[in-house]
Motif scaffolding. Structure first.
Motif, mmCIF file in Angstrom:
data_model
loop_
_atom_site.group_PDB
_atom_site.id
_atom_site.type_symbol
_atom_site.label_atom_id
_atom_site.label_comp_id
_atom_site.label_asym_id
_atom_site.label_seq_id
_atom_site.Cartn_x
_atom_site.Cartn_y
_atom_site.Cartn_z
ATOM 1 N N PRO A 141 34.334 12.260 21.291
ATOM 2 C CA PRO A 141 34.655 10.981 20.589
ATOM 3 C C PRO A 141 36.084 10.735 20.638
ATOM 4 C CG PRO A 141 33.690 13.017 19.242
ATOM 5 C CD PRO A 141 33.902 13.491 20.608
ATOM 6 N N PRO A 142 36.520 9.452 20.166
ATOM 7 C CA PRO A 142 35.625 8.449 19.849
ATOM 8 C C PRO A 142 35.059 7.558 21.132
ATOM 9 C CG PRO A 142 37.792 7.767 19.797
ATOM 10 C CD PRO A 142 37.917 9.148 20.165
ATOM 11 N N PHE A 143 33.874 6.909 20.912
ATOM 12 C CA PHE A 143 33.034 6.508 21.924
ATOM 13 C C PHE A 143 34.053 5.250 22.377
ATOM 14 C CE2 PHE A 143 30.123 2.847 23.563
ATOM 15 C CZ PHE A 143 29.501 3.829 24.543
ATOM 16 N N ARG A 144 34.094 4.929 23.816
ATOM 17 C CA ARG A 144 35.016 3.786 24.171
ATOM 18 C C ARG A 144 34.183 3.166 25.226
ATOM 19 N NH1 ARG A 144 40.654 5.414 25.889
ATOM 20 N NH2 ARG A 144 40.078 3.495 27.064
ATOM 21 N N ALA A 145 33.874 1.973 25.055
ATOM 22 C CA ALA A 145 32.850 1.116 26.119
ATOM 23 C C ALA A 145 33.506 1.336 27.585
ATOM 24 C CB ALA A 145 32.580 -0.290 25.734
ATOM 25 N N ASP A 146 34.805 1.097 27.675
ATOM 26 C CA ASP A 146 35.420 0.999 28.995
ATOM 27 C C ASP A 146 35.211 2.415 29.581
ATOM 28 O OD1 ASP A 146 37.362 1.948 27.030
ATOM 29 O OD2 ASP A 146 38.771 1.673 28.304
ATOM 30 N N VAL A 147 35.379 3.445 29.055
ATOM 31 C CA VAL A 147 35.076 4.883 29.647
ATOM 32 C C VAL A 147 33.690 5.002 29.853
ATOM 33 C CG1 VAL A 147 35.487 7.213 29.152
ATOM 34 C CG2 VAL A 147 37.256 5.769 28.118
ATOM 35 N N PHE A 148 32.812 4.467 28.991
ATOM 36 C CA PHE A 148 31.392 4.695 29.351
ATOM 37 C C PHE A 148 31.196 3.793 30.715
ATOM 38 C CE2 PHE A 148 27.255 2.403 28.714
ATOM 39 C CZ PHE A 148 26.623 3.458 28.950
ATOM 40 N N LEU A 149 31.481 2.711 30.758
ATOM 41 C CA LEU A 149 31.204 1.855 31.967
ATOM 42 C C LEU A 149 31.832 2.420 33.286
ATOM 43 C CD1 LEU A 149 31.600 -1.638 30.422
ATOM 44 C CD2 LEU A 149 29.454 -0.291 31.190
ATOM 45 N N GLY A 150 33.151 2.996 33.058
ATOM 46 C CA GLY A 150 33.820 3.617 34.212
ATOM 47 C C GLY A 150 32.894 4.941 34.665
ATOM 48 N N ILE A 151 32.678 5.743 33.834
ATOM 49 C CA ILE A 151 31.929 6.845 34.309
ATOM 50 C C ILE A 151 30.662 6.587 34.586
ATOM 51 C CG2 ILE A 151 30.799 9.057 33.071
ATOM 52 C CD1 ILE A 151 33.172 9.344 31.198
ATOM 53 N N GLY A 152 29.831 5.700 34.128
ATOM 54 C CA GLY A 152 28.458 5.109 34.495
ATOM 55 C C GLY A 152 28.396 4.606 35.951
ATOM 56 N N LEU A 153 29.832 3.917 36.193
ATOM 57 C CA LEU A 153 29.808 3.249 37.579
ATOM 58 C C LEU A 153 30.048 4.438 38.599
ATOM 59 C CD1 LEU A 153 31.990 0.024 37.015
ATOM 60 C CD2 LEU A 153 29.570 0.470 37.784
ATOM 61 N N VAL A 154 30.741 5.284 38.218
ATOM 62 C CA VAL A 154 30.870 6.571 39.170
ATOM 63 C C VAL A 154 29.710 7.298 39.446
ATOM 64 C CG1 VAL A 154 32.003 8.972 39.354
ATOM 65 C CG2 VAL A 154 33.330 6.642 38.590
ATOM 66 N N PHE A 155 28.935 7.616 38.252
ATOM 67 C CA PHE A 155 27.643 8.266 38.407
ATOM 68 C C PHE A 155 26.604 7.385 39.291
ATOM 69 C CE2 PHE A 155 28.159 10.920 34.289
ATOM 70 C CZ PHE A 155 28.714 11.834 34.950
ATOM 71 N N MET A 156 26.683 6.305 38.855
ATOM 72 C CA MET A 156 25.671 5.120 39.751
ATOM 73 C C MET A 156 26.140 5.349 41.184
ATOM 74 S SD MET A 156 25.123 1.825 37.725
ATOM 75 C CE MET A 156 24.686 1.725 36.110
ATOM 76 N N PHE A 157 27.211 5.262 41.597
ATOM 77 C CA PHE A 157 27.762 5.315 43.006
ATOM 78 C C PHE A 157 27.154 6.575 43.816
ATOM 79 C CE2 PHE A 157 30.648 6.992 46.320
ATOM 80 C CZ PHE A 157 30.493 5.819 47.292
ATOM 81 N N ILE A 158 27.450 7.724 42.922
ATOM 82 C CA ILE A 158 26.892 9.212 43.250
ATOM 83 C C ILE A 158 25.349 8.869 43.434
ATOM 84 C CG2 ILE A 158 26.605 11.468 42.879
ATOM 85 C CD1 ILE A 158 29.641 11.319 41.302
ATOM 86 N N ALA A 159 24.666 8.641 42.573
ATOM 87 C CA ALA A 159 23.285 8.611 42.472
ATOM 88 C C ALA A 159 22.832 7.579 43.535
ATOM 89 C CB ALA A 159 22.644 7.945 41.025
ATOM 90 N N TRP A 160 23.182 6.566 43.829
ATOM 91 C CA TRP A 160 22.933 5.422 44.954
ATOM 92 C C TRP A 160 23.246 6.229 46.528
ATOM 93 C CZ3 TRP A 160 19.165 2.149 44.419
ATOM 94 C CH2 TRP A 160 18.806 1.392 43.385
ATOM 95 N N MET A 161 24.235 6.858 46.547
ATOM 96 C CA MET A 161 24.262 7.617 47.818
ATOM 97 C C MET A 161 23.559 8.648 47.919
ATOM 98 S SD MET A 161 26.950 6.345 49.401
ATOM 99 C CE MET A 161 26.200 4.570 48.758
ATOM 100 N N THR A 162 22.915 9.413 46.887
ATOM 101 C CA THR A 162 22.092 10.412 46.864
ATOM 102 C C THR A 162 20.630 9.987 47.370
ATOM 103 O OG1 THR A 162 23.326 11.897 45.327
ATOM 104 C CG2 THR A 162 20.759 12.465 45.573
ATOM 105 N N LEU A 163 20.179 8.898 46.503
ATOM 106 C CA LEU A 163 19.185 8.063 46.876
ATOM 107 C C LEU A 163 18.955 7.599 48.346
ATOM 108 C CD1 LEU A 163 18.645 5.802 43.683
ATOM 109 C CD2 LEU A 163 16.964 7.655 44.539
ATOM 110 N N ALA A 164 20.088 7.157 48.861
ATOM 111 C CA ALA A 164 20.164 6.524 50.343
ATOM 112 C C ALA A 164 20.009 7.769 51.134
ATOM 113 C CB ALA A 164 21.570 6.029 50.535
ATOM 114 N N MET A 165 20.423 8.941 50.938
ATOM 115 C CA MET A 165 20.006 10.225 51.794
ATOM 116 C C MET A 165 18.692 10.581 51.876
ATOM 117 S SD MET A 165 23.410 12.465 51.912
ATOM 118 C CE MET A 165 23.585 12.487 50.132
ATOM 119 N N LEU A 166 18.084 10.655 50.547
ATOM 120 C CA LEU A 166 16.836 10.985 50.263
ATOM 121 C C LEU A 166 15.713 10.001 50.816
ATOM 122 C CD1 LEU A 166 16.932 12.135 46.577
ATOM 123 C CD2 LEU A 166 16.328 13.548 48.624
ATOM 124 N N ILE A 167 15.903 8.809 50.740
ATOM 125 C CA ILE A 167 15.189 7.538 51.403
ATOM 126 C C ILE A 167 15.174 7.942 52.925
ATOM 127 C CG2 ILE A 167 14.698 5.321 51.717
ATOM 128 C CD1 ILE A 167 15.652 5.035 48.772
#
Length: 195
Positions: free
Chosen positions: A40-66
């Motif tokens: 804490p405290p919750f910050r929207a900019d940090v949430f979105l930044g971390i979310g984008l990093v995790f999404m990038f990792i998730a989509w790269m992993t999905l591309a390999m799995l597919i």
């Protein structure tokens, strides 16, 4: 023998899209939220930044799995257990990263479990097949292709990250395997047309 055919070939099913959305968007956002709530405290900019990093990792992993057919493999395997209960005599089968192909040459019937629609066994009269051929490419891989109702199915017979000559031992074996399945599909189509 009467064939209980699938009316329309469906390469993609709802499970595939749910997995993509869940793993590619939902999971990264949940992980990002948990990371932000743990510090804490919750910050929207940090949430979105971390979310984008995790999404990038998730989509790269999905591309390999597919790409390697691993995303829905457990579902395809479970669905394949139901094939022996069907009233067809599938005497040949081929498992590739795009799914599993079953061929009943005697009755002119094929079955297909798509890796992108893994909960459904689709049954077709082989008369609906077209353009069956082997593609022995050094650069894009050795595979056989065919069309169901105008939709292309590509089944690689050699999966490797290396360039393999079609004249080498492993390359010639992969070409021979592709040729065999093309011949089986053509024989099934001929049998289906003869009725």
């Amino acid at each position: 023998m009467k064939v209980n055919e699938t009316a329309k070939f469906e390469r993609f099913g709802s499970l595939f899209f749910l997995l993509l959305l869940g793993i590619g968007i939902g999971l990264p956002l949940v992980l990002s939220l948990l990371a932000c709530l743990a510090n804490p405290p919750f910050r929207a900019d940090v949430f979105l930044g971390i979310g984008l990093v995790f999404m990038f990792i998730a989509w790269m992993t999905l591309a390999m799995l597919i790409g390697y057919g691993g995303l829905t493999a457990p579902f395809v395997k479970r669905t394949a257990k139901k094939v022996p209960q069907l009233p067809y005599e599938f005497n040949s089968s081929f498992k590739g990263r795009g799914g599993i192909l079953y061929i009943d040459v005697e009755h002119g019937v094929i079955g297909f479990i798509s890796a992108y629609n893994p909960l459904k066994i689709q049954i077709f009269s082989a008369s609906r097949l077209s353009k069956m051929k082997t593609i022995p490419s050094v650069w894009t891989g050795i595979r056989f292709v065919f069309y169901i109702d105008g939709k292309k199915i590509s089944m690689p017979t050699l999966l490797t990250n290396k360039v393999v000559s079609t004249k080498s031992g492993i390359g010639a074996e992969a070409v021979s395997k592709a040729d065999t399945f093309v011949e089986l599909l053509q024989a099934a189509k001929l049998q289906a047309g003869g009725r």
